[in-house]
Design a protein around this motif. Sequence first.
Motif, PDB file in Angstrom:
ATOM      1  N   PHE A   1       4.345 -15.955   2.038  1.00 49.85           N
ATOM      2  CA  PHE A   1       4.617 -15.976   0.599  1.00 49.85           C
ATOM      3  C   PHE A   1       3.323 -15.767  -0.199  1.00 49.85           C
ATOM      4  N   ASP A   2       2.272 -16.493   0.176  1.00 47.58           N
ATOM      5  CA  ASP A   2       0.999 -16.376  -0.537  1.00 47.58           C
ATOM      6  C   ASP A   2       0.367 -15.003  -0.324  1.00 47.58           C
ATOM      7  N   GLN A   3       0.496 -14.478   0.905  1.00 44.43           N
ATOM      8  CA  GLN A   3      -0.105 -13.175   1.192  1.00 44.43           C
ATOM      9  C   GLN A   3       0.586 -12.066   0.399  1.00 44.43           C
ATOM     10  N   VAL A   4       1.901 -12.104   0.361  1.00 43.58           N
ATOM     11  CA  VAL A   4       2.639 -11.099  -0.412  1.00 43.58           C
ATOM     12  C   VAL A   4       2.334 -11.264  -1.902  1.00 43.58           C
ATOM     13  N   HIS A   5       2.216 -12.523  -2.323  1.00 43.41           N
ATOM     14  CA  HIS A   5       1.868 -12.784  -3.724  1.00 43.41           C
ATOM     15  C   HIS A   5       0.516 -12.171  -4.072  1.00 43.41           C
ATOM     16  N   ASP A   6      -0.468 -12.352  -3.161  1.00 44.22           N
ATOM     17  CA  ASP A   6      -1.798 -11.801  -3.417  1.00 44.22           C
ATOM     18  C   ASP A   6      -1.772 -10.280  -3.462  1.00 44.22           C
ATOM     19  N   VAL A   7      -1.046  -9.666  -2.514  1.00 40.31           N
ATOM     20  CA  VAL A   7      -0.935  -8.201  -2.510  1.00 40.31           C
ATOM     21  C   VAL A   7      -0.269  -7.721  -3.786  1.00 40.31           C
ATOM     22  N   LEU A   8       0.818  -8.387  -4.148  1.00 41.72           N
ATOM     23  CA  LEU A   8       1.558  -7.997  -5.348  1.00 41.72           C
ATOM     24  C   LEU A   8       0.700  -8.188  -6.592  1.00 41.72           C
ATOM     25  N   LYS A   9      -0.010  -9.290  -6.632  1.00 42.66           N
ATOM     26  CA  LYS A   9      -0.851  -9.565  -7.797  1.00 42.66           C
ATOM     27  C   LYS A   9      -1.970  -8.539  -7.920  1.00 42.66           C
TER      28      LYS A   9
ATOM     29  N   ASP B   1       2.314   6.905   0.775  1.00 39.16           N
ATOM     30  CA  ASP B   1       0.876   6.884   1.015  1.00 39.16           C
ATOM     31  C   ASP B   1       0.469   5.607   1.745  1.00 39.16           C
ATOM     32  N   ALA B   2      -0.662   5.697   2.454  1.00 36.59           N
ATOM     33  CA  ALA B   2      -1.128   4.568   3.267  1.00 36.59           C
ATOM     34  C   ALA B   2      -1.464   3.348   2.421  1.00 36.59           C
ATOM     35  N   GLY B   3      -1.830   3.575   1.174  1.00 34.40           N
ATOM     36  CA  GLY B   3      -2.177   2.454   0.310  1.00 34.40           C
ATOM     37  C   GLY B   3      -1.007   1.936  -0.490  1.00 34.40           C
ATOM     38  N   GLY B   4       0.211   2.274  -0.085  1.00 38.39           N
ATOM     39  CA  GLY B   4       1.395   1.826  -0.798  1.00 38.39           C
ATOM     40  C   GLY B   4       1.572   0.322  -0.733  1.00 38.39           C
ATOM     41  N   LEU B   5       2.344  -0.194  -1.656  1.00 37.31           N
ATOM     42  CA  LEU B   5       2.556  -1.642  -1.732  1.00 37.31           C
ATOM     43  C   LEU B   5       3.197  -2.179  -0.455  1.00 37.31           C
ATOM     44  N   LEU B   6       4.258  -1.525   0.012  1.00 35.04           N
ATOM     45  CA  LEU B   6       4.961  -2.011   1.208  1.00 35.04           C
ATOM     46  C   LEU B   6       4.104  -1.862   2.457  1.00 35.04           C
ATOM     47  N   GLN B   7       3.267  -0.808   2.479  1.00 30.25           N
ATOM     48  CA  GLN B   7       2.367  -0.627   3.620  1.00 30.25           C
ATOM     49  C   GLN B   7       1.338  -1.759   3.681  1.00 30.25           C
ATOM     50  N   LYS B   8       0.942  -2.274   2.538  1.00 28.72           N
ATOM     51  CA  LYS B   8      -0.007  -3.389   2.509  1.00 28.72           C
ATOM     52  C   LYS B   8       0.653  -4.693   2.956  1.00 28.72           C
ATOM     53  N   ILE B   9       1.960  -4.818   2.691  1.00 26.70           N
ATOM     54  CA  ILE B   9       2.675  -6.058   3.026  1.00 26.70           C
ATOM     55  C   ILE B   9       3.060  -6.113   4.498  1.00 26.70           C
ATOM     56  N   ARG B  10       3.352  -4.954   5.100  1.00 28.76           N
ATOM     57  CA  ARG B  10       3.923  -4.927   6.458  1.00 28.76           C
ATOM     58  C   ARG B  10       3.075  -5.652   7.497  1.00 28.76           C
ATOM     59  N   PRO B  11       1.762  -5.496   7.536  1.00 26.37           N
ATOM     60  CA  PRO B  11       0.986  -6.236   8.552  1.00 26.37           C
ATOM     61  C   PRO B  11       1.166  -7.750   8.439  1.00 26.37           C
ATOM     62  N   TYR B  12       1.312  -8.254   7.246  1.00 18.51           N
ATOM     63  CA  TYR B  12       1.522  -9.695   7.068  1.00 18.51           C
ATOM     64  C   TYR B  12       2.910 -10.100   7.569  1.00 18.51           C
ATOM     65  N   GLN B  13       3.898  -9.217   7.419  1.00 21.97           N
ATOM     66  CA  GLN B  13       5.236  -9.500   7.947  1.00 21.97           C
ATOM     67  C   GLN B  13       5.210  -9.574   9.478  1.00 21.97           C
ATOM     68  N   ASP B  14       4.461  -8.650  10.103  1.00 18.80           N
ATOM     69  CA  ASP B  14       4.351  -8.663  11.565  1.00 18.80           C
ATOM     70  C   ASP B  14       3.646  -9.932  12.039  1.00 18.80           C
ATOM     71  N   GLU B  15       2.590 -10.335  11.308  1.00 20.92           N
ATOM     72  CA  GLU B  15       1.899 -11.575  11.664  1.00 20.92           C
ATOM     73  C   GLU B  15       2.830 -12.774  11.524  1.00 20.92           C
ATOM     74  N   PHE B  16       3.664 -12.750  10.493  1.00 19.18           N
ATOM     75  CA  PHE B  16       4.615 -13.842  10.285  1.00 19.18           C
ATOM     76  C   PHE B  16       5.600 -13.936  11.451  1.00 19.18           C
ATOM     77  N   LYS B  17       6.115 -12.788  11.855  1.00 25.01           N
ATOM     78  CA  LYS B  17       7.079 -12.794  12.967  1.00 25.01           C
ATOM     79  C   LYS B  17       6.429 -13.332  14.235  1.00 25.01           C
ATOM     80  N   GLY B  18       5.173 -12.927  14.499  1.00 20.60           N
ATOM     81  CA  GLY B  18       4.470 -13.428  15.680  1.00 20.60           C
ATOM     82  C   GLY B  18       4.225 -14.923  15.592  1.00 20.60           C
ATOM     83  N   ALA B  19       3.905 -15.399  14.375  1.00 22.25           N
ATOM     84  CA  ALA B  19       3.652 -16.831  14.204  1.00 22.25           C
ATOM     85  C   ALA B  19       4.909 -17.642  14.440  1.00 22.25           C
TER      86      ALA B  19
END
Length: 705
Positions: free
Chosen positions: A481-489, A377-395
């Motif tokens: 790390f903080d973004q994934v932590h917030d999503v996970l929390k 589903d679109a609201g899945g945990l990994l789906q929420k994390i992926r945009p932050y991973q892409d931003e990290f790679k770009g950074a």
Amino acid sequence: MLDLINRLHMTGVQMDMDLPMIAVIGSQSAGKSSLIESISGITLPRSAGTCTRCPTECKLSHSEAAWKCIVKLHIITDAAGQPCDVKNISFGPPITDKADVEDRIRRAQRAILNPNIKSETFLYDSELDDQSPEEAELSFSQNSVSLEISGKDVADLSFVDLPGLIASVGSTGKDRDIDLVKSLVSSYIKKPSCVILLTVACETDFENQGAHHLAKQYDPEGKRIVGVLTKPDRIPPGEEARWLRFIRNEQEPLVNHWYCVKQPGSQTLQNGISWAEARSQENDFFASTQPWSTVESQYQKFMQTTNLTERLSTILSELISKRLPEIHNELYNILRKTQEEMIQLPKAPSSDAVGEVWHVVGEFMNQISKRLEGTSDAGGLLQKIRPYQDEFKGAIRATAPHFIPWKQDSRRQDMPDAEFLANEEDEQLMPKTNKIYVDDVLNHAKRARTRELPDNYPFIVQKEYIQEFTEKWASPSKLLFDQVHDVLKEDLSALVQAHFAKMGRGGTLHSVLYRAKEKVDWLLELEKAPTTLNVHYYSDYKEKFLAYYKGCRDEGELTKKLQNYRAPHTHQSGATFQQGIFKALAGLNDAGIVALASDLPKLLPVDPMEPALAIMAGVRAYFQVAYKRFSDMVPLTIDHEMVRGLEKGLEYAMRDGLNLTGPDAQSRCQMMVQEPSTVASRRTDLQKKLDRLHAASLELRKLLM
């Protein structure tokens, strides 16, 4: 039907719906108690001062049997004034002698005002007989004394006598009592099916009697008010005409009119006058006293207690007949809505506390395992994390060293795109770092030389440039790390709220966060020492960057032409330059050397900046190797240590944090499954309401049987 309404009132359902009733209200000393006595045929207590400190329900019914009075305590609130299970407590045996009623009522009222003392104590304990109102636990109460009176001379009528409205309190009174009584009276008369029997004393200015103002507030059109003028014998001389305007319904007109009654005085009552004699004296008063004796004949029916009682009985009967079908529907609608509200509450705690806690832990573990593994589903945990991973790679990619292959004072503008990067990066991004010009690189390299040969430069130069960009990786890494932590929390908090809100304890999330942060810091530390085993990958990039930088330095047209080179369709077509390049590449290919047009700048003459270009190419090539490695490893590490790591040992952490084992597990689990006070209170209130509604529903079904 009146008996049915009385039984419905006994269930307490009037707290939840509008039942037909008559409420007697008035200011203090308005003659309200005397009117009640006259209608009911009993004597109310006067000396104790408690007669107006709690409601008194009078349920009158005609019967061919001997006269009797049953006294009950109708309890709807506890000692703190909060709703409780409705109780109708019999207060002593039935009374067959009217002379005993006054004392029984006085004792019942004391029991109401002292809820922490057993009610039966007030029946027989003589030590409590002299208790003053100020010594009682409560000054006023919503609980009521219920009088069920039947006999041959009793009319079919029911009403509730409410405490008199207070204008001011004495030295022993409490200021809050004024608002308390007003609120109590308002809770009755605000209901649309409540007939308001308003008593007004003729000895006091009408405008100064607050009961009328309160009644008009809830019935501004006067449709439910029945006005009663009391104490007509005390009208100051010359003011009779003003009060006659009420009887003629000219002053403050009411749909159900104004009435006037004359009750015996306190001294007459003490002399032992009977109620039959009192009615006879009242008749004589209105027949012989001016101006009442000469009032128009059509208004004679609005005088005397007997006429008032008959009219009240008619009004109440008509109201009950009108409301009864509506009561059926309202009752079942309220019952259905209350049941729905009860269903919406969280599941009630189980008697098996340990089993319930383990069940909740199991459901929680199962759900969190699915979330951490990944859902579609679109609201899945990994789906929420992926945009932050892409931003990290770009950074990380944006930290690439921005080498410029010409001197700082050159007038040359932007560098062309590196075509060899087009297939491996989504877009050509210019590094966001400061520009590093080739002459600065060469000067840096020269300054760093120690005992090297003239054509060699120390590795420390490349290492320092590499450290410059790797040091910038810490911030994006910690941000991810903080973004994934917030999503996970947030995701974990939602699961806890849904499955485990009442008992979510333990330091599992904290521990996995600590482990994940340790791993990220470890990766950052590794990147401080430049190294790679992927020699081919590094060497290939270095050659391409070296050719790219050399080509950029070519100020002629050769490099630009090579960059824009497109192979001709045949060896005979195309311009001379294209044909020449095509033949050169074909010759190299025939010699077994695979080359592209972009590789040809390597054949250009030796550049004086060659050492600096080599350093730049080496550093830039290493960045390509390192940033891809790092931008993969950090998200993988966070996923492994933080996301997946949450599941590792979670059940143990839950069991350890919740203390689900050991000799005291049962008591701890009972505390954990205990509902929040707000939910428990709401459940209790709804259950009490359901009990009242079911009891009322049973009474209605009896009518249909």
